[in-house]
Write a protein that holds these residues in place. Structure first.
Motif, PDB file in Angstrom:
ATOM      1  N   GLY A 235      16.282  10.365   3.494  1.00 14.25           N
ATOM      2  CA  GLY A 235      15.414  11.504   3.782  1.00 14.25           C
ATOM      3  C   GLY A 235      14.327  11.123   4.758  1.00 14.25           C
ATOM      4  N   GLY A 236      13.071  11.355   4.391  1.00 16.79           N
ATOM      5  CA  GLY A 236      11.933  11.062   5.261  1.00 16.79           C
ATOM      6  C   GLY A 236      11.185   9.802   4.884  1.00 16.79           C
ATOM      7  N   LEU A 237      11.844   8.891   4.187  1.00 18.64           N
ATOM      8  CA  LEU A 237      11.202   7.640   3.798  1.00 18.64           C
ATOM      9  C   LEU A 237      10.824   6.850   5.043  1.00 18.64           C
ATOM     10  CD1 LEU A 237      10.516   5.835   1.296  1.00 18.64           C
ATOM     11  CD2 LEU A 237      12.691   4.703   1.719  1.00 18.64           C
ATOM     12  N   LYS A 238       9.645   6.257   5.019  1.00 20.83           N
ATOM     13  CA  LYS A 238       9.155   5.519   6.181  1.00 20.83           C
ATOM     14  C   LYS A 238       8.754   4.104   5.790  1.00 20.83           C
ATOM     15  CE  LYS A 238       7.436   9.508   8.738  1.00 20.83           C
ATOM     16  NZ  LYS A 238       8.510  10.290   8.286  1.00 20.83           N
ATOM     17  N   VAL A 239       8.739   3.236   6.799  1.00 19.28           N
ATOM     18  CA  VAL A 239       8.249   1.879   6.603  1.00 19.28           C
ATOM     19  C   VAL A 239       6.791   1.976   6.179  1.00 19.28           C
ATOM     20  CG1 VAL A 239       7.750  -0.301   7.767  1.00 19.28           C
ATOM     21  CG2 VAL A 239       9.875   0.912   8.253  1.00 19.28           C
ATOM     22  N   ARG A 240       6.358   1.108   5.291  1.00 15.04           N
ATOM     23  CA  ARG A 240       5.032   1.080   4.664  1.00 15.04           C
ATOM     24  C   ARG A 240       4.878   2.135   3.577  1.00 15.04           C
ATOM     25  NH1 ARG A 240       2.004  -2.498   4.353  1.00 15.04           N
ATOM     26  NH2 ARG A 240       0.150  -1.264   4.185  1.00 15.04           N
ATOM     27  N   GLY A 241       5.959   2.855   3.258  1.00 17.23           N
ATOM     28  CA  GLY A 241       5.910   3.809   2.161  1.00 17.23           C
ATOM     29  C   GLY A 241       5.758   3.060   0.850  1.00 17.23           C
ATOM     30  N   PRO A 242       5.137   3.692  -0.144  1.00 18.68           N
ATOM     31  CA  PRO A 242       4.904   2.995  -1.406  1.00 18.68           C
ATOM     32  C   PRO A 242       6.160   2.829  -2.246  1.00 18.68           C
ATOM     33  CG  PRO A 242       4.004   5.218  -1.495  1.00 18.68           C
ATOM     34  CD  PRO A 242       4.524   5.014  -0.104  1.00 18.68           C
ATOM     35  N   VAL A 243       6.180   1.781  -3.021  1.00 16.17           N
ATOM     36  CA  VAL A 243       7.174   1.555  -4.062  1.00 16.17           C
ATOM     37  C   VAL A 243       6.393   1.631  -5.370  1.00 16.17           C
ATOM     38  CG1 VAL A 243       8.833  -0.050  -5.059  1.00 16.17           C
ATOM     39  CG2 VAL A 243       8.561   0.071  -2.580  1.00 16.17           C
ATOM     40  N   LYS A 244       6.786   2.587  -6.233  1.00 18.68           N
ATOM     41  CA  LYS A 244       6.028   2.814  -7.457  1.00 18.68           C
ATOM     42  C   LYS A 244       6.910   2.608  -8.682  1.00 18.68           C
ATOM     43  CE  LYS A 244       2.977   6.320  -5.467  1.00 18.68           C
ATOM     44  NZ  LYS A 244       2.436   7.694  -5.638  1.00 18.68           N
ATOM     45  N   SER A 245       6.264   2.185  -9.758  1.00 23.72           N
ATOM     46  CA  SER A 245       6.901   2.117 -11.058  1.00 23.72           C
ATOM     47  C   SER A 245       5.891   2.646 -12.060  1.00 23.72           C
ATOM     48  CB  SER A 245       7.301   0.682 -11.396  1.00 23.72           C
ATOM     49  OG  SER A 245       7.978   0.649 -12.630  1.00 23.72           O
ATOM     50  N   ALA A 246       6.280   3.659 -12.819  1.00 24.88           N
ATOM     51  CA  ALA A 246       5.398   4.314 -13.784  1.00 24.88           C
ATOM     52  C   ALA A 246       4.137   4.846 -13.109  1.00 24.88           C
ATOM     53  CB  ALA A 246       5.048   3.367 -14.926  1.00 24.88           C
TER      54      ALA A 246
ATOM     55  N   VAL B 261       2.470   3.507 -10.685  1.00 31.70           N
ATOM     56  CA  VAL B 261       1.639   2.435 -10.141  1.00 31.70           C
ATOM     57  C   VAL B 261       2.317   1.869  -8.897  1.00 31.70           C
ATOM     58  CG1 VAL B 261       0.648   0.153 -10.607  1.00 31.70           C
ATOM     59  CG2 VAL B 261       0.789   1.865 -12.430  1.00 31.70           C
ATOM     60  N   VAL B 262       1.559   1.715  -7.823  1.00 33.20           N
ATOM     61  CA  VAL B 262       2.116   1.118  -6.604  1.00 33.20           C
ATOM     62  C   VAL B 262       2.324  -0.368  -6.859  1.00 33.20           C
ATOM     63  CG1 VAL B 262       1.731   0.642  -4.162  1.00 33.20           C
ATOM     64  CG2 VAL B 262       1.020   2.827  -5.116  1.00 33.20           C
ATOM     65  N   VAL B 263       3.601  -0.801  -6.798  1.00 30.94           N
ATOM     66  CA  VAL B 263       3.943  -2.206  -7.049  1.00 30.94           C
ATOM     67  C   VAL B 263       4.424  -2.908  -5.787  1.00 30.94           C
ATOM     68  CG1 VAL B 263       4.473  -1.825  -9.483  1.00 30.94           C
ATOM     69  CG2 VAL B 263       6.289  -1.608  -7.780  1.00 30.94           C
TER      70      VAL B 263
ATOM     71  N   ILE C  48       7.721  -6.517  -2.929  1.00 30.13           N
ATOM     72  CA  ILE C  48       7.138  -6.282  -4.248  1.00 30.13           C
ATOM     73  C   ILE C  48       6.095  -7.354  -4.546  1.00 30.13           C
ATOM     74  CG2 ILE C  48       7.650  -6.005  -6.714  1.00 30.13           C
ATOM     75  CD1 ILE C  48       9.020  -3.904  -4.961  1.00 30.13           C
ATOM     76  N   ASP C  49       4.971  -6.940  -5.095  1.00 25.69           N
ATOM     77  CA  ASP C  49       3.928  -7.867  -5.507  1.00 25.69           C
ATOM     78  C   ASP C  49       4.498  -8.779  -6.598  1.00 25.69           C
ATOM     79  OD1 ASP C  49       1.638  -9.103  -6.661  1.00 25.69           O
ATOM     80  OD2 ASP C  49       0.397  -7.424  -6.002  1.00 25.69           O
ATOM     81  N   SER C  50       4.262 -10.066  -6.457  1.00 31.87           N
ATOM     82  CA  SER C  50       4.876 -11.034  -7.385  1.00 31.87           C
ATOM     83  C   SER C  50       4.333 -10.925  -8.811  1.00 31.87           C
ATOM     84  CB  SER C  50       4.695 -12.463  -6.868  1.00 31.87           C
ATOM     85  OG  SER C  50       3.328 -12.770  -6.768  1.00 31.87           O
ATOM     86  N   ARG C  51       3.269 -10.170  -9.024  1.00 35.30           N
ATOM     87  CA  ARG C  51       2.776  -9.950 -10.391  1.00 35.30           C
ATOM     88  C   ARG C  51       3.750  -9.102 -11.192  1.00 35.30           C
ATOM     89  NH1 ARG C  51      -2.829  -7.183  -9.429  1.00 35.30           N
ATOM     90  NH2 ARG C  51      -1.525  -6.144  -7.893  1.00 35.30           N
TER      91      ARG C  51
ATOM     92  N   TYR D 167       8.658   8.301  -1.470  1.00 36.48           N
ATOM     93  CA  TYR D 167       8.424   6.934  -1.912  1.00 36.48           C
ATOM     94  C   TYR D 167       9.607   6.490  -2.761  1.00 36.48           C
ATOM     95  CZ  TYR D 167       7.097   8.988  -6.414  1.00 36.48           C
ATOM     96  OH  TYR D 167       7.099   9.665  -7.599  1.00 36.48           O
ATOM     97  N   ILE D 168       9.659   5.201  -3.041  1.00 35.88           N
ATOM     98  CA  ILE D 168      10.718   4.668  -3.893  1.00 35.88           C
ATOM     99  C   ILE D 168      10.156   4.452  -5.289  1.00 35.88           C
ATOM    100  CG2 ILE D 168      12.213   2.692  -4.332  1.00 35.88           C
ATOM    101  CD1 ILE D 168      12.747   2.518  -1.414  1.00 35.88           C
TER     102      ILE D 168
END
Length: 156
Positions: free
Chosen positions: A50-61, A63-65, A86-89, A110-111
């Motif tokens: 779709g319209g996903l772009k580079v630098r788009g957020p990846v979220k889980s629950a 929260v941007v991860v 993905i943040d290694s935390r 976003y993903i």
């Protein structure tokens, strides 16, 4: 007040104003969220991004991860290949499900990562196997119109 002192203060406020404009431009462009923490990379393949772009957020629950770091096209499988940083935390199980979602009705895409239940975790360079492509509004409207047209022709 002397002329030089007034010029100095004017120059100071001009520089301060330019710094504020630069800060706002970076915030709007999502570039000030430079992540200096340790990260790892995952890959996911989608039929349609779709319209996903580079630098788009990846979220889980919610929260941007992480962020989308690269989008390419695989000419062998005819799929979009999305690289996620993905943040290694944050660690996710191997059976994590990646979906392309929309923030609001017409918001940014976003993903979303939905963690699975497996004990083994994804490592740097792994591929998220379970994916769901973006819902394209135009395609849904076209399917709805086609089905309505088919219903009307069956009634005749």
């Amino acid at each position: 007040m002397s002329r030089k002192l007034i010029d100095l203060w004017v120059g100071f406020f001009v520089v301060l104003g330019l710094a504020a404009l630069l800060f706002l431009a970076l915030r709007v462009g999502n570039l000030s969220a430079a992540n200096f923490a340790d990260t790892y990379s995952l890959t996911a393949k989608f039929d349609n991004i779709g319209g996903l772009k580079v630098r788009g957020p990846v979220k889980s629950a919610g929260v941007v991860v992480g962020r989308v770091s690269e989008i390419t096209f695989d000419s062998q499988s005819y799929e979009a290949v999305v690289e996620l940083t993905i943040d290694s935390r944050y660690r996710f199980p191997k059976d994590t499900f990646a979906s392309i979602l929309t923030a609001g009705l017409l918001g940014e895409q976003y993903i979303g990562l939905d963690a699975g239940g497996e004990e083994k975790m994804l490592k740097a360079g792994d591929v998220v196997v379970k994916t769901q492509s973006a819902v394209v509004l135009e395609k849904l409207i076209g399917q709805f119109m086609f089905s309505k047209a088919a219903e009307d022709s069956d009634k005749k």
